[in-house]
Design a protein around this motif. Structure first.
Motif, PDB file in Angstrom:
ATOM      1  N   PHE A  11       6.702  28.525  25.974  1.00 32.32           N
ATOM      2  CA  PHE A  11       5.850  27.878  26.979  1.00 32.32           C
ATOM      3  C   PHE A  11       6.634  26.822  27.753  1.00 32.32           C
ATOM      4  O   PHE A  11       6.564  26.751  28.986  1.00 32.32           O
ATOM      5  N   ALA A  12       7.407  26.003  27.024  1.00 31.13           N
ATOM      6  CA  ALA A  12       8.159  24.921  27.665  1.00 31.13           C
ATOM      7  C   ALA A  12       9.229  25.462  28.607  1.00 31.13           C
ATOM      8  O   ALA A  12       9.510  24.850  29.646  1.00 31.13           O
ATOM      9  N   LEU A  13       9.812  26.608  28.255  1.00 32.67           N
ATOM     10  CA  LEU A  13      10.872  27.190  29.082  1.00 32.67           C
ATOM     11  C   LEU A  13      10.353  28.220  30.077  1.00 32.67           C
ATOM     12  O   LEU A  13      11.135  28.855  30.784  1.00 32.67           O
ATOM     13  N   GLY A  14       9.035  28.388  30.125  1.00 37.39           N
ATOM     14  CA  GLY A  14       8.447  29.305  31.093  1.00 37.39           C
ATOM     15  C   GLY A  14       8.670  30.763  30.775  1.00 37.39           C
ATOM     16  O   GLY A  14       8.788  31.596  31.666  1.00 37.39           O
ATOM     17  N   ILE A  15       8.722  31.102  29.472  1.00 39.90           N
ATOM     18  CA  ILE A  15       8.968  32.482  29.045  1.00 39.90           C
ATOM     19  C   ILE A  15       7.681  33.070  28.464  1.00 39.90           C
ATOM     20  O   ILE A  15       7.020  32.446  27.651  1.00 39.90           O
ATOM     21  N   GLU A  16       7.369  34.295  28.885  1.00 38.46           N
ATOM     22  CA  GLU A  16       6.187  34.963  28.342  1.00 38.46           C
ATOM     23  C   GLU A  16       6.471  35.431  26.921  1.00 38.46           C
ATOM     24  O   GLU A  16       7.506  36.043  26.660  1.00 38.46           O
ATOM     25  N   GLN A  17       5.564  35.140  25.998  1.00 37.27           N
ATOM     26  CA  GLN A  17       5.775  35.563  24.622  1.00 37.27           C
ATOM     27  C   GLN A  17       5.297  36.986  24.404  1.00 37.27           C
ATOM     28  O   GLN A  17       4.396  37.465  25.083  1.00 37.27           O
ATOM     29  N   PRO A  18       5.906  37.700  23.443  1.00 41.05           N
ATOM     30  CA  PRO A  18       5.482  39.074  23.159  1.00 41.05           C
ATOM     31  C   PRO A  18       4.043  39.116  22.642  1.00 41.05           C
ATOM     32  O   PRO A  18       3.582  38.188  21.980  1.00 41.05           O
ATOM     33  N   TYR A  19       3.380  40.198  22.894  1.00 42.88           N
ATOM     34  CA  TYR A  19       2.009  40.369  22.432  1.00 42.88           C
ATOM     35  C   TYR A  19       1.943  40.335  20.914  1.00 42.88           C
ATOM     36  O   TYR A  19       0.950  39.912  20.323  1.00 42.88           O
ATOM     37  N   ALA A  20       3.018  40.789  20.228  1.00 42.57           N
ATOM     38  CA  ALA A  20       3.026  40.840  18.766  1.00 42.57           C
ATOM     39  C   ALA A  20       2.998  39.452  18.134  1.00 42.57           C
ATOM     40  O   ALA A  20       2.654  39.320  16.966  1.00 42.57           O
ATOM     41  N   TRP A  21       3.387  38.422  18.881  1.00 37.75           N
ATOM     42  CA  TRP A  21       3.314  37.066  18.352  1.00 37.75           C
ATOM     43  C   TRP A  21       1.852  36.638  18.248  1.00 37.75           C
ATOM     44  O   TRP A  21       1.025  36.983  19.097  1.00 37.75           O
ATOM     45  N   ILE A  22       1.532  35.848  17.230  1.00 39.31           N
ATOM     46  CA  ILE A  22       0.178  35.313  17.106  1.00 39.31           C
ATOM     47  C   ILE A  22       0.145  33.809  17.335  1.00 39.31           C
ATOM     48  O   ILE A  22      -0.918  33.190  17.336  1.00 39.31           O
ATOM     49  N   GLY A  23       1.305  33.189  17.529  1.00 32.21           N
ATOM     50  CA  GLY A  23       1.367  31.759  17.772  1.00 32.21           C
ATOM     51  C   GLY A  23       0.776  31.376  19.118  1.00 32.21           C
ATOM     52  O   GLY A  23       0.699  32.198  20.045  1.00 32.21           O
ATOM     53  N   ARG A  24       0.376  30.109  19.231  1.00 32.40           N
ATOM     54  CA  ARG A  24      -0.145  29.556  20.478  1.00 32.40           C
ATOM     55  C   ARG A  24       0.632  28.292  20.812  1.00 32.40           C
ATOM     56  O   ARG A  24       0.923  27.486  19.914  1.00 32.40           O
ATOM     57  N   PRO A  25       0.984  28.073  22.071  1.00 35.06           N
ATOM     58  CA  PRO A  25       1.715  26.856  22.420  1.00 35.06           C
ATOM     59  C   PRO A  25       0.877  25.607  22.181  1.00 35.06           C
ATOM     60  O   PRO A  25      -0.345  25.619  22.367  1.00 35.06           O
ATOM     61  N   VAL A  26       1.547  24.551  21.765  1.00 28.21           N
ATOM     62  CA  VAL A  26       0.868  23.269  21.531  1.00 28.21           C
ATOM     63  C   VAL A  26       0.815  22.533  22.869  1.00 28.21           C
ATOM     64  O   VAL A  26       1.557  21.577  23.117  1.00 28.21           O
ATOM     65  N   LYS A  27      -0.073  22.977  23.745  1.00 28.18           N
ATOM     66  CA  LYS A  27      -0.130  22.473  25.115  1.00 28.18           C
ATOM     67  C   LYS A  27      -0.490  20.994  25.211  1.00 28.18           C
ATOM     68  O   LYS A  27       0.061  20.276  26.053  1.00 28.18           O
ATOM     69  N   PRO A  28      -1.431  20.478  24.393  1.00 29.91           N
ATOM     70  CA  PRO A  28      -1.811  19.071  24.562  1.00 29.91           C
ATOM     71  C   PRO A  28      -0.697  18.083  24.252  1.00 29.91           C
ATOM     72  O   PRO A  28      -0.865  16.886  24.485  1.00 29.91           O
ATOM     73  N   ALA A  29       0.442  18.544  23.758  1.00 30.51           N
ATOM     74  CA  ALA A  29       1.570  17.633  23.548  1.00 30.51           C
ATOM     75  C   ALA A  29       2.185  17.214  24.873  1.00 30.51           C
ATOM     76  O   ALA A  29       2.901  16.204  24.939  1.00 30.51           O
ATOM     77  N   PHE A  30       1.864  17.948  25.965  1.00 25.80           N
ATOM     78  CA  PHE A  30       2.526  17.719  27.246  1.00 25.80           C
ATOM     79  C   PHE A  30       1.621  16.988  28.235  1.00 25.80           C
ATOM     80  O   PHE A  30       0.391  17.133  28.215  1.00 25.80           O
ATOM     81  N   GLU A  31       2.258  16.229  29.103  1.00 25.20           N
ATOM     82  CA  GLU A  31       1.543  15.466  30.129  1.00 25.20           C
ATOM     83  C   GLU A  31       0.762  16.402  31.046  1.00 25.20           C
ATOM     84  O   GLU A  31       1.240  17.473  31.427  1.00 25.20           O
ATOM     85  N   GLY A  32      -0.469  15.999  31.364  1.00 21.31           N
ATOM     86  CA  GLY A  32      -1.296  16.762  32.272  1.00 21.31           C
ATOM     87  C   GLY A  32      -2.027  17.926  31.646  1.00 21.31           C
ATOM     88  O   GLY A  32      -2.784  18.623  32.328  1.00 21.31           O
ATOM     89  N   LEU A  33      -1.829  18.148  30.337  1.00 18.03           N
ATOM     90  CA  LEU A  33      -2.494  19.259  29.656  1.00 18.03           C
ATOM     91  C   LEU A  33      -3.411  18.719  28.571  1.00 18.03           C
ATOM     92  O   LEU A  33      -3.035  17.821  27.812  1.00 18.03           O
ATOM     93  N   ASN A  34      -4.600  19.270  28.505  1.00 22.85           N
ATOM     94  CA  ASN A  34      -5.629  18.754  27.602  1.00 22.85           C
ATOM     95  C   ASN A  34      -5.739  19.588  26.331  1.00 22.85           C
ATOM     96  O   ASN A  34      -5.189  20.691  26.230  1.00 22.85           O
ATOM     97  N   GLU A  35      -6.478  19.040  25.387  1.00 22.52           N
ATOM     98  CA  GLU A  35      -6.818  19.806  24.194  1.00 22.52           C
ATOM     99  C   GLU A  35      -7.679  21.007  24.603  1.00 22.52           C
ATOM    100  O   GLU A  35      -8.332  20.981  25.645  1.00 22.52           O
ATOM    101  N   PRO A  36      -7.685  22.084  23.813  1.00 20.44           N
ATOM    102  CA  PRO A  36      -8.478  23.267  24.164  1.00 20.44           C
ATOM    103  C   PRO A  36      -9.955  22.922  24.370  1.00 20.44           C
ATOM    104  O   PRO A  36     -10.518  22.099  23.635  1.00 20.44           O
ATOM    105  N   GLU A  37     -10.562  23.546  25.372  1.00 16.89           N
ATOM    106  CA  GLU A  37     -11.977  23.283  25.642  1.00 16.89           C
ATOM    107  C   GLU A  37     -12.864  23.730  24.490  1.00 16.89           C
ATOM    108  O   GLU A  37     -13.915  23.142  24.250  1.00 16.89           O
ATOM    109  N   ASN A  38     -12.458  24.763  23.793  1.00 14.84           N
ATOM    110  CA  ASN A  38     -13.267  25.277  22.674  1.00 14.84           C
ATOM    111  C   ASN A  38     -12.803  24.728  21.335  1.00 14.84           C
ATOM    112  O   ASN A  38     -13.086  25.314  20.286  1.00 14.84           O
TER     113      ASN A  38
END
Length: 554
Positions: free
Chosen positions: A281-308
């Motif tokens: 996510f940080a380097l702007g690379i699309e992850q493979p569908y086989a991955w189940i991980g999710r980027p920790v977006k709220p660690a970055f400026e301008g990005l919020n915790e998940p709405e759900n």
């Protein structure tokens, strides 16, 4: 072919490739990611050791204190999950015995070399010119990723040489992705024990190396474009890890540098395989569908915790029963010709702690703990704290075993030297070395350490005696051990916990009449940390350490 159709086809391919390589929603300006991986680094270690550089990262960045590892909480499957964006169920690396040419569970999808896609190979495919380097202390880390995906691949025998080479690599190559693995903290956990002075000293050493790496990034002139991530594979308890406890299966994730929020504690649930997704996510690379991980977006400026985001019920801090757990020794203790004193400390703000001594679970109707008290017989003390709204904490448990000497209690313990044991030996064909009387099924570390030969930590133990059963009925027995163990009643195997593994619990049940029954526990250690505890429960008995007053030599 029509030239216009060719042009359209080429344009579509170009768009597809671009969409794989870049992501518009990612944080801006990150050109380099440096991952500092410290084997065995626990949140407790960061908080209690002298860690000024890690604390600087936390104060100037974002932290998640309870990143959940995959199980078991051992090295190979967790380092693999970190760089593969998925768990053992997907990548197939289920234990430390995994090898490319020797494993039972194939990856759900393979690259050409037979490995599951890693962040290294995914980045290399998306950006073939990207500089990618890995420097590692534990040689086992090097078998987990595609060698043709990295430009730099080095292994060193000490933490200092590993860090020094990695720093030089950063200065000379300024990698898009640099990954360092340090192993000395895990060594200290196995040798001195997690929570020991030796362990905290090793954490402080890791902190000094973190400081050197941060300075190396600054000296390379890339700090203003770099995301630094501190991660670990597992924590530990006693002299090992591998079990399913928070101490073993939770680590801290720290994010620092370009586009990272300052002084922020992440609310989103985070798992160890989210590391690879966050790097992509940080380097702007699309992850493979086989991955189940999710980027920790709220660690970055301008990005919020998940709405759900759902945080569940409020966590209430668990009380502490003293004497508290120390390394492998359970809270409580063995008291010979003494009456133990029970002290409970409430950790929850404005909380009330309630306790029981009869084996039942503490609830809102249980007695409130107000002052220290004594017990005059073997007692299991359980306690929970409740906040102002009545939300409960997890339950704290302590095992107080009271024994009056001169009653014939105890077990015969026998030591057998071993050599690279991988399962329990045939004790009838193994030369015993010495025997002594042990009050319980436990490890006397100082005694055993003196019996081990220099350079050989492999040995076996056999405990034999009789257990007093007061009420007839169905009894369940348990062993928790690192490495293997078995428990026998009346000469019959009840618990099979054999084989090389970290701390693991297995159980079995048997119908027993009132009276004394022969009991035997066999144990072995392959190497490193060692641990054994034996529990039971039955009619009128909550699960507890098999107490010394119920064990007899004859």
């Amino acid at each position: 072919m029509n030239p216009i159709r060719v042009l359209v086809a080429l344009t579509v391919c170009s768009i597809a490739l671009t969409s794989f390589q870049t992501s518009k929603e990612g944080p801006a300006g990150i050109e380099h990611v440096i991952v500092i991986g410290v084997d065995g680094l626990s949140p407790d270690g960061i908080k209690k050791a002298k860690t000024p550089f890690i604390q600087k990262m936390i104060a100037g960045g974002s932290v998640k204190w309870n990143v959940r590892t995959v199980l078991t909480s051992a090295s190979s499957q967790n380092w693999a999950s970190m760089i593969m964006g998925a768990g053992p169920e997907q990548h197939g690396i289920i234990n430390n015995d995994w090898e490319m040419d020797d494993h039972s569970l194939p990856a759900i999808v393979n690259e050409a070399d037979g490995r599951f896609p890693t962040i290294f190979s995914v980045l290399h495919k998306a950006r073939p010119d990207a500089e990618i380097g890995v420097v590692y202390h534990w040689d086992g880390f090097g078998r987990l990723y595609q060698k043709n995906a990295v430009n730099y691949d080095k292994r060193f025998s000490t933490e200092d040489s590993t860090a020094a080479d990695f720093i030089q690599y950063i200065k000379t190559k300024k990698p898009a992705l640099g990954f360092i693995h340090l192993d000395h903290v895990d060594h200290a956990g196995h040798h001195g024990g997690h929570g020991s002075a030796e362990y905290y000293q090793s954490v402080s050493k890791a902190d000094s190396l973190v400081g050197q790496i941060l300075k190396g990034i600054e000296d390379a002139g890339i700090m203003d474009k770099t995301l630094v991530i501190l991660w670990a594979d597992h924590g530990g308890i006693g002299y090992g890890h591998g079990g399913a406890t928070p101490q073993e299966a939770e680590i801290a994730g720290v994010f620092y540098g370009k586009s990272v929020k300052k002084g922020y504690e992440i609310a989103q649930q985070v798992y160890t395989y989210d590391l690879a997704s966050t790097i992509a996510f940080a380097l702007g690379i699309e992850q493979p569908y086989a991955w189940i991980g999710r980027p920790v977006k709220p660690a970055f400026e301008g990005l919020n915790e998940p709405e759900n985001l759902w945080l569940g019920e409020k966590a209430v801090q668990m009380p502490v029963i003293f004497p508290d757990r120390n390394l492998y020794a359970q809270a409580g203790g063995l008291y010979i010709d003494k009456k133990p004193s029970v002290k409970i400390e409430t950790k929850a703000n404005n909380g009330v702690t309630r306790y029981t001594t009869d084996g039942t679970e503490p609830d809102q109707s249980s007695p409130v703990y107000e002052k220290e008290f004594t017990v005059d017989k073997t007692t299991v003390v359980k306690a929970r704290s409740f906040d102002e709204k009545g939300n409960p904490s997890q339950r704290a448990t302590a095992y107080f075993r009271v024994l009056n000497s001169g009653s014939g209690n105890g077990l015969t313990a026998t030591f057998y030297p071993g050599k690279e044991l991988k399962k329990l030996p045939d004790f009838t064909k193994t030369q015993k070395e010495t025997s002594w009387t042990s009050p319980e099924f436990n490890m006397e570390k100082e005694r055993i350490s003196k019996l081990m030969k220099a350079g050989n930590e492999s040995f076996a133990l056999r405990f034999e005696g009789f257990i007093q059963i007061d009420k007839p009925g169905k009894y369940t027995f348990y062993t928790q051990s690192d490495d293997g163990s078995k428990l026998f009643i009346n000469g019959k195997e009840v618990v099979d916990n054999d084989g090389n593994h970290g701390v693991k619990e297995e159980s079995g049940s048997v119908e027993l009449k009132a009276g004394k029954h022969p009991i035997r526990v066999e144990y072995y250690n392959n190497g490193g940390g060692f641990w054994l505890d034996a529990f039971y429960k039955g009619p009128g008995l909550t699960k507890q350490l098999i107490p010394a007053d119920k064990l007899f030599i004859k």
